[in-house]
Structures are given as structure tokens and as C-alpha cells.
Design an enzyme around this catalytic site. Structure first.
Site, short mmCIF file in Angstrom:
data_model
loop_
_atom_site.label_atom_id
_atom_site.label_comp_id
_atom_site.label_asym_id
_atom_site.label_seq_id
_atom_site.Cartn_x
_atom_site.Cartn_y
_atom_site.Cartn_z
N CYS A 3 0.86 -1.18 0.00
CA CYS A 3 0.00 0.00 0.00
C CYS A 3 0.89 1.23 0.00
O CYS A 3 2.07 1.15 -0.37
CB CYS A 3 -1.00 -0.02 1.16
SG CYS A 3 -0.25 0.00 2.81
N ASN A 6 2.27 1.43 4.35
CA ASN A 6 2.58 0.17 5.04
C ASN A 6 2.26 0.25 6.54
O ASN A 6 2.93 -0.36 7.36
CB ASN A 6 4.04 -0.25 4.82
CG ASN A 6 4.36 -1.70 5.21
OD1 ASN A 6 5.49 -2.01 5.56
ND2 ASN A 6 3.39 -2.59 5.19
N CYS A 8 -1.51 0.87 7.38
CA CYS A 8 -2.95 0.60 7.52
C CYS A 8 -3.38 -0.68 6.79
O CYS A 8 -3.73 -1.68 7.41
CB CYS A 8 -3.78 1.78 7.02
SG CYS A 8 -3.57 3.28 8.00
N ARG A 9 -3.39 -0.64 5.45
CA ARG A 9 -3.97 -1.74 4.69
C ARG A 9 -3.04 -2.95 4.54
O ARG A 9 -3.44 -4.09 4.83
CB ARG A 9 -4.38 -1.25 3.28
CG ARG A 9 -5.54 -0.28 3.32
CD ARG A 9 -5.69 0.44 2.00
NE ARG A 9 -4.57 1.37 1.77
CZ ARG A 9 -4.39 2.11 0.68
NH1 ARG A 9 -5.26 2.01 -0.31
NH2 ARG A 9 -3.37 2.93 0.59
N SER A 10 -1.81 -2.73 4.06
CA SER A 10 -0.95 -3.90 3.78
C SER A 10 -0.55 -4.67 5.04
O SER A 10 -0.40 -5.90 4.96
CB SER A 10 0.26 -3.52 2.93
OG SER A 10 1.07 -2.56 3.55
N ASP A 119 -8.42 3.64 1.18
CA ASP A 119 -7.44 4.01 2.20
C ASP A 119 -8.18 4.46 3.46
O ASP A 119 -8.89 5.47 3.42
CB ASP A 119 -6.57 5.13 1.65
CG ASP A 119 -5.43 5.48 2.58
OD1 ASP A 119 -5.45 5.04 3.75
OD2 ASP A 119 -4.53 6.21 2.14
P1 4NP Z 1 -1.85 2.80 4.05
O1 4NP Z 1 -2.52 4.14 4.63
O2 4NP Z 1 -1.30 3.13 2.68
O3 4NP Z 1 -2.98 1.85 3.98
O4 4NP Z 1 -0.78 2.40 5.04
C1 4NP Z 1 -1.85 5.35 4.69
C2 4NP Z 1 -1.02 5.60 5.75
C3 4NP Z 1 -0.38 6.82 5.86
C4 4NP Z 1 -0.58 7.78 4.90
C5 4NP Z 1 -1.41 7.53 3.83
C6 4NP Z 1 -2.03 6.31 3.73
N1 4NP Z 1 0.07 9.03 5.02
O5 4NP Z 1 -0.23 9.92 4.20
O6 4NP Z 1 0.89 9.22 5.91
#
Ligand code: 4NP
Length: 146
Positions: A3, A6, A8-10, A119
Site C-alpha cells: 500500500c 505500510n 494501515c492496509r498492507s 485508504d
Molecule cells: P496505508 O494508509 O497506505 O494503507 O498504510 C496510509 C497511511 C499513511 C498515509 C497515507 C495512507 N500518510 O499519508 O501518511
């Protein structure tokens, strides 16, 4: 499992897939990474940790890392959470064979749909929905590759 951050989702996808593989006695190498560098070394978002815990999974010991081009050589399958991750991953690919390893994870549920795993970073209520989407997708990933 890839993602953006790294966190939240992955990490959820990694935890879910590893748990299903353990249940089935399958020994695959599974890891997750982000295309971005902002959260390198951090544990998963507390909302992902608590959602996983709600369903009996402990993902708290994972640490975020950034996807490297050698990952596209080392792993057989690179699963993107959304279209933007998919495009970013393809930019790291050096060969057609590496490009062919990259898939949108929800295409395992709805082939050809190119649906995104939303997201949940800005949406406290999104984590449960993401968990269930990934749970179904991981089931299909194992079914397709066993
Ligand atoms: P992820 O979510 O891609 O599912 O881990 C996010 C985590 C942090 C951010 C964006 C998406 N960020 O902008 O910091």
C-alpha cells in the site's frame, strides 16, 4: 502486500494471509511494504492493530518498510491495494516478468474490476470494512495459487 504507507492496509493483508496459510499448513513467504517512505520503521496504525486483534490476529510486531525494486525479483506475486500503488509499483519494475507479477488484490474477488481497497487512514470507520475486503481477497489468492 503493498500500500502507500505500510501502516494501515498492507499490514492487515499480511496478517490475514499469514493466518490463513498457517491454518492450511502452507509455507509461503509473505511480507508487506509501502511505496512511500514516511512511516519506515513504525508499527502498524493502532486502528489496524485493534481491528486485527478483534478478529484474533496480532499484527503489532510488524514494522513498516519501503518497497524496493529487488522485491519484484524476490517475490512471485506483488499485490497492490489500489490503482495508485499499482502504478507506483510498476515504475519500480525492470522487466516484463517483474511487471507480470503485479496485481490489484481485489481483482482476485472481482476479476478485471480494478477496484481499490479504500485508504482508511482518514476514516476511523473504514478499518472494519477493509478487514473484510482483504479477508475475502486473501482467501481467493490462496485458492488460485494452490
Ligand atoms: P496505508 O494508509 O497506505 O494503507 O498504510 C496510509 C497511511 C499513511 C498515509 C497515507 C495512507 N500518510 O499519508 O501518511
Amino acid at each position: 502486500m503493498v500500500c502507500l504507507g505500510n501502516i494501515c492496509r498492507s499490514p492487515l493483508a499480511e496478517g490475514i494471509l499469514k493466518d490463513k496459510l498457517r491454518e492450511r499448513g502452507l509455507n509461503w513467504a509473505v511480507d508487506s511494504a509501502g511505496t512511500g517512505f514516511w512511516h519506515i520503521g513504525e508499527p502498524p496504525d493502532p486502528r489496524s492493530v485493534s481491528t486485527a486483534r478483534k478478529y484474533g490476529l496480532d499484527i503489532s510486531r510488524q514494522r513498516a518498510r519501503q518497497l524496493q525494486s529487488q522485491d519484484l525479483e524476490a517475490f512471485d506475486l506483488i499485490l497492490a491495494m489500489d490503482r495508485s500503488n499499482y502504478d507506483d509499483i510498476l515504475r519500480l519494475a525492470n522487466t516484463g516478468q517483474q511487471k507480470s507479477k503485479v496485481e490489484m488484490i481485489l481483482n482476485y474477488v472481482d476479476p478485471g474490476s480494478n477496484r481499490n481497497v479504500p485508504d482508511p487512514y482518514w476514516d476511523d470507520d473504514g478499518f472494519d470494512k477493509v478487514f473484510h475486503m482483504l479477508d475475502e481477497a486473501c482467501e481467493r489468492v490462496i485458492d488460485k495459487h494452490t
